[in-house]
Design a protein around this motif. Structure first.
Motif, PDB file in Angstrom:
ATOM      1  N   GLY A 200       2.987   9.108 -10.782  1.00  0.00           N
ATOM      2  CA  GLY A 200       1.670   8.152 -10.848  1.00  0.00           C
ATOM      3  C   GLY A 200       1.235   7.430  -9.843  1.00  0.00           C
ATOM      4  N   TYR A 201       0.716   6.342 -10.207  1.00  0.00           N
ATOM      5  CA  TYR A 201       0.051   5.282  -8.951  1.00  0.00           C
ATOM      6  C   TYR A 201       1.145   4.634  -8.518  1.00  0.00           C
ATOM      7  N   ASP A 202       0.914   4.314  -7.004  1.00  0.00           N
ATOM      8  CA  ASP A 202       2.031   3.609  -6.407  1.00  0.00           C
ATOM      9  C   ASP A 202       2.075   2.084  -6.713  1.00  0.00           C
ATOM     10  N   HIS A 442     -12.981  -3.728   6.133  1.00  0.00           N
ATOM     11  CA  HIS A 442     -12.741  -2.737   5.341  1.00  0.00           C
ATOM     12  C   HIS A 442     -14.282  -2.587   4.645  1.00  0.00           C
ATOM     13  N   GLU A 444     -16.986  -1.508   2.367  1.00  0.00           N
ATOM     14  CA  GLU A 444     -17.364  -0.833   1.090  1.00  0.00           C
ATOM     15  C   GLU A 444     -15.907  -0.918   0.361  1.00  0.00           C
ATOM     16  N   ALA A 445     -14.665  -0.718   0.985  1.00  0.00           N
ATOM     17  CA  ALA A 445     -13.403  -0.692   0.335  1.00  0.00           C
ATOM     18  C   ALA A 445     -13.053  -1.911  -0.375  1.00  0.00           C
ATOM     19  N   LEU A 448     -13.654  -2.003  -4.125  1.00  0.00           N
ATOM     20  CA  LEU A 448     -12.498  -1.244  -4.845  1.00  0.00           C
ATOM     21  C   LEU A 448     -11.326  -2.301  -5.218  1.00  0.00           C
ATOM     22  N   LEU A 451     -12.487  -4.460  -7.856  1.00  0.00           N
ATOM     23  CA  LEU A 451     -12.236  -3.699  -9.077  1.00  0.00           C
ATOM     24  C   LEU A 451     -10.853  -3.777  -9.725  1.00  0.00           C
ATOM     25  N   ALA A 455      -9.388  -5.652 -12.996  1.00  0.00           N
ATOM     26  CA  ALA A 455      -8.766  -4.995 -13.832  1.00  0.00           C
ATOM     27  C   ALA A 455      -7.411  -5.678 -14.159  1.00  0.00           C
TER      28      ALA A 455
ATOM     29  N   THR B 182     -15.549   8.168  -3.901  1.00  0.00           N
ATOM     30  CA  THR B 182     -15.035   7.606  -5.281  1.00  0.00           C
ATOM     31  C   THR B 182     -15.641   8.146  -6.488  1.00  0.00           C
ATOM     32  N   ARG B 186     -19.266   7.242  -3.846  1.00  0.00           N
ATOM     33  CA  ARG B 186     -19.487   6.233  -2.720  1.00  0.00           C
ATOM     34  C   ARG B 186     -18.524   6.544  -1.692  1.00  0.00           C
ATOM     35  N   VAL B 188     -15.682   5.798   0.809  1.00  0.00           N
ATOM     36  CA  VAL B 188     -14.971   4.530   1.219  1.00  0.00           C
ATOM     37  C   VAL B 188     -13.799   4.893   2.216  1.00  0.00           C
ATOM     38  N   LYS B 189     -13.722   4.109   3.439  1.00  0.00           N
ATOM     39  CA  LYS B 189     -12.557   4.289   4.334  1.00  0.00           C
ATOM     40  C   LYS B 189     -11.407   3.277   3.864  1.00  0.00           C
ATOM     41  N   THR B 190     -10.304   3.640   3.502  1.00  0.00           N
ATOM     42  CA  THR B 190      -9.124   2.898   3.095  1.00  0.00           C
ATOM     43  C   THR B 190      -8.578   1.965   4.034  1.00  0.00           C
ATOM     44  N   LEU B 203      -5.153   0.023  -0.642  1.00  0.00           N
ATOM     45  CA  LEU B 203      -5.679   1.470  -1.062  1.00  0.00           C
ATOM     46  C   LEU B 203      -5.381   2.618  -0.565  1.00  0.00           C
ATOM     47  N   LEU B 206      -2.591   3.658  -2.621  1.00  0.00           N
ATOM     48  CA  LEU B 206      -3.067   3.949  -4.132  1.00  0.00           C
ATOM     49  C   LEU B 206      -3.545   5.351  -4.155  1.00  0.00           C
ATOM     50  N   SER B 210      -2.537  10.247  -6.333  1.00  0.00           N
ATOM     51  CA  SER B 210      -3.263   9.823  -7.343  1.00  0.00           C
ATOM     52  C   SER B 210      -3.767  11.226  -7.951  1.00  0.00           C
ATOM     53  N   THR B 213      -7.327  11.818  -9.481  1.00  0.00           N
ATOM     54  CA  THR B 213      -7.912  10.960 -10.765  1.00  0.00           C
ATOM     55  C   THR B 213      -8.698   9.831 -10.451  1.00  0.00           C
ATOM     56  N   LEU B 214      -8.479   9.547  -9.170  1.00  0.00           N
ATOM     57  CA  LEU B 214      -9.459   8.263  -8.760  1.00  0.00           C
ATOM     58  C   LEU B 214     -10.631   8.595  -7.767  1.00  0.00           C
ATOM     59  N   LYS B 453      -7.030   3.042 -13.324  1.00  0.00           N
ATOM     60  CA  LYS B 453      -7.771   4.260 -13.584  1.00  0.00           C
ATOM     61  C   LYS B 453      -9.270   3.764 -14.318  1.00  0.00           C
ATOM     62  N   ALA B 455     -10.842   1.041 -14.097  1.00  0.00           N
ATOM     63  CA  ALA B 455     -11.584   0.217 -13.253  1.00  0.00           C
ATOM     64  C   ALA B 455     -12.310   1.207 -12.092  1.00  0.00           C
ATOM     65  N   LEU B 456     -11.504   2.305 -11.537  1.00  0.00           N
ATOM     66  CA  LEU B 456     -12.072   2.839 -10.727  1.00  0.00           C
ATOM     67  C   LEU B 456     -12.712   4.116 -11.020  1.00  0.00           C
TER      68      LEU B 456
END
Lengths: 470, 470
Positions: A200-202, A442, A444-445, A448, A451, A455, B182, B186, B188-190, B203, B206, B210, B213-214, B453, B455-456
């Motif tokens: 799952g997610y970290d 960052h 646009e990041a 995220l 968000l 959440a 996303t 969009r 996006v660069k993390t 990110l 994250l 994933s 799923t994101l 999940k 939220a994104l």
């Protein structure tokens, strides 16, 4: 800089802090302090930001108590600010919207050490020196060393690193799992104790570096390492910054598993000589440390010496004696004090950027020129193996013009680093001081991140006004 | 197991897939395939799960095209499933709710290599072998090796690791930054290209793991390493599993920087001999690999040999010759084929748990007993330096009783690992196959994953039915 106290805190209209304080007081008694000195002491880190005290300081003693306190705060929409040793550098602990500071220093137990698995579990108030003291008899150690004797909780929350990161990584790589109290007061464990997982997610990495804005960290499982059989240190002066940095690049590219490579510029070295009474060359300087077997560290030191010679490095003194090593590192450890000593009474402002190592010399040289052109004093030190360096800006807070120039130099430094594909903060974090830089870096990041914040903390009670504007 | 095709996909009522397909067809023409064979080929990984084909497969050629396609899908609430080489093992690519599979194999360019910074940026369709081929002249390599010649995008999405992780870490530690599309299309660069950063929420980590799923990963910046001057490999048989595992524990605790430590049990070794015509001992076996200077690897091999002797390890053959190394590793690399060969025509089911190394021997021995008691065949191999091991369960899909026993053994294995503070998946991921195990492992933490999940990806269009039920 200096001790400005913002007594008028910007309370949010929806916060019912007085009611919350009453409930907290009833529940926690004397462990909820509203004394002015305690509140002021908790309103500032070791930074150049003003003091913004919280409404109260709660000295928590367990995860369950933290959860209980956060639940009360959530009910009354009262901000919550986690607090460790108060050594943060970007206004992380300022109570910008008032609220409850949760002081975690009483949660200072090492809960378990699994020597066979090279890991341990600690409460957030354990400091790194305390942990290493505790571990001494096990033959293990925890390598992350940000300089200050910070708490493990605070180091986790800011994704700290420091001098050993080039070999051992940062808190990002060395935290195996966390227990956190969420914004609604739930107790959540982010990971099991396995070395790796694809389950799952970290969440662990999400909370590492979240600066108290997503929850309160109340337990940390850390990786440990065997204390090396041999530790060898070396110190060497270079004809130019480029020569020093090129020595570093080649060392790393050759795969020499160096544990520390630290840089200081000539301004820092002069300050160091003045402060410590040493007679070191006033020139760009590198410190090295090698960990391994005796044969291994000797070989590493010899390899680096050969590279250093190629780049015109001076006398390459290396030593395996613990006493001489301590002496050799003293000059590096004293750097901050030496910098402060340049202009007595002045506060110092530690900047913090990190760039790809190929751009490091260019970034430092341009920055040195900018400092000179703006008639400022700002020695440079850095964890050069990672491309991370700090100016120690020395400016008089009462001198508006000097402050403006210092601000401008920092702003240009950050934008220079970002333009070189680097980051606005290598290890200090965003706090309240770098929120605009986060956006510059960052783009646009950040939306995220927002968000995620919304959440996990929809009422924005967790350390509001830090990292993000929501 | 075997090739069950679920032709009737469980479409969600709100999905307007036919309309979306029309728009996609008009925009992308022949690069949107609806051929049955292409769809079926994209409905399954290399796993024991049924084939669930998507409505269409889009062969994307750029990040912008991926963004455009995702925007169309978002408008019509059509699921999106990213696809690399199709080597995933937990049903990650099954189109459970229909939708568009985005095949990223045409995005296979190495975009830049920064040799001085030891990093590179690649498109997601680049495979690990292709990357290392590309890097050969630079003296650098990318160490993560999950066995299959997987795509870097897929390896990132599942947080892959494999044989070199004990020294070099997993994808978690080796991805510096990502470009992702996303759920609303969009780009996006993390992260920037700095080695470390404390700038905001992580990110990058994250999105690593994933599983689509994101968002869709469309560029990956990776850490690289210098090819070691010397590589030495060794192979050694042990009187018991405990002896082998204790050798590993002591090796790691002593800080020997071993690059690979792989284990196989006696069942696997018998299968290997049968398959490869070798005459290796039918006993628990360890493979080692050491990377470093010549003196360094010799020293490492000698240290491990001494430890191995203490635990009754047999003849400790070690070699630095590339040819002999290849021969020595062949038996390990052939493990999966050898296992398949035990019962010809049978599909195999690779399980995947990871426990703290101190519990590893106990976990494997209990599991061996369970396999025997249930009259199953399941050789064991593992990345023992990390505590990660796999059963290769061999069961006949048409034999309901055998399948039930295999399922039960896997379920007990996972719960055994979790009870030992381990994880239900060390490197394969959750996919559709381990969603209940994720809950068993993480409990309350899954609710935080669900909040992230939602939220994104509020409409749940990104690879729905994987990792989480939302």
């Amino acid at each position: 800089m200096g001790l400005q106290i913002h007594r008028t805190v910007e309370h949010r209209p929806e916060s019912r802090i007085d009611e919350a304080m009453g409930v907290l007081k009833q529940r926690f008694g004397d462990r909820l302090s509203t004394s002015e000195s305690v509140r002021e002491q908790h309103g500032k880190g070791e930074d150049h930001h003003p003091v913004v005290p919280p409404d109260g300081v709660f000295f928590a003693e367990s995860t369950e108590e933290v959860a209980e306190a956060v639940k009360i705060c959530a009910e009354y929409k009262m901000p919550v600010i986690p607090f460790g040793t108060g050594t943060s550098l970007e206004g992380h602990v300022a109570a910008l919207h008032g609220g409850l500071t949760i002081d975690l220093t009483r949660m200072d137990a090492v809960l378990e050490v699994n020597a066979e698995d090279l890991d341990c579990r600690v409460q957030p108030g354990v400091t790194r020196k305390q942990l290493n003291e505790y571990l001494r008899d096990t033959g293990l150690f925890f390598p992350i060393d940000p300089g200050a004797d910070a708490s493990i909780g605070g180091m986790t929350a800011t994704r700290a690193s420091g001098t050993n990161a080039v070999r051992y990584g940062t808190m990002r790589e060395n935290v195996l799992g966390l227990t956190v109290v969420t914004a609604d007061g739930r107790i959540v464990k982010t990971a099991q104790r396995a070395r790796k997982s694809s389950a799952g997610y970290d969440l662990t990495r999400l909370f590492v570096g979240s600066e108290g804005t997503l929850g309160v960290i109340t337990e940390i499982t850390l990786r440990l390492y065997g204390i090396p059989e041999s530790i060898v240190s070396a110190l060497c002066a270079y004809p130019s910054l480029e020569a020093a940095v090129n020595t570093v690049i080649e060392t790393i590219q050759l795969g020499v598993p160096v544990s520390r490579i630290e840089i200081a510029d000539e301004v820092q070295m002069k300050a160091t000589n003045d402060y410590s009474g040493t007679d070191l060359p006033v020139a760009p300087m590198l410190w090295f440390e090698f960990h391994g077997t005796e044969a291994g560290t000797t070989e590493q030191a010899e390899m680096v010496k050969a590279i250093s010679d190629e780049w015109g490095g001076g006398d390459f003194q290396w030593t395996a004696s613990a006493e001489e090593r301590a002496k050799l590192w003293q000059a590096r450890h004293d750097a901050a004090y030496a910098a402060k000593n340049i202009r007595k009474g002045a506060e110092v402002w530690a900047t913090d950027v990190c760039v790809p190592i190929s751009r490091l010399a260019e970034c430092i040289v341009e920055t040195q020129n900018d400092i000179r052109e703006n008639n400022l004093i700002a020695p440079i030190v850095g964890h050069v193996g990672d491309g991370n360096f700090h100016l120690v800006l020395i400016a008089d807070q009462d001198d508006a013009d000097e402050m403006a120039r210092a601000n401008a130099v920092n702003e240009r430094l950050v934008h220079r680093a970002i333009a070189m594909e680097g980051t606005c903060t290598g290890e200090h974090g965003i706090g309240m001081g770098k929120m605009d830089f986060l956006i510059a870096e960052h783009g646009e990041a950040v939306s995220l991140m927002r968000l995620i914040k919304k959440a996990l903390d929809p009422e924005n009670i967790m350390n509001p006004g830090k990292i993000l504007r929501v």
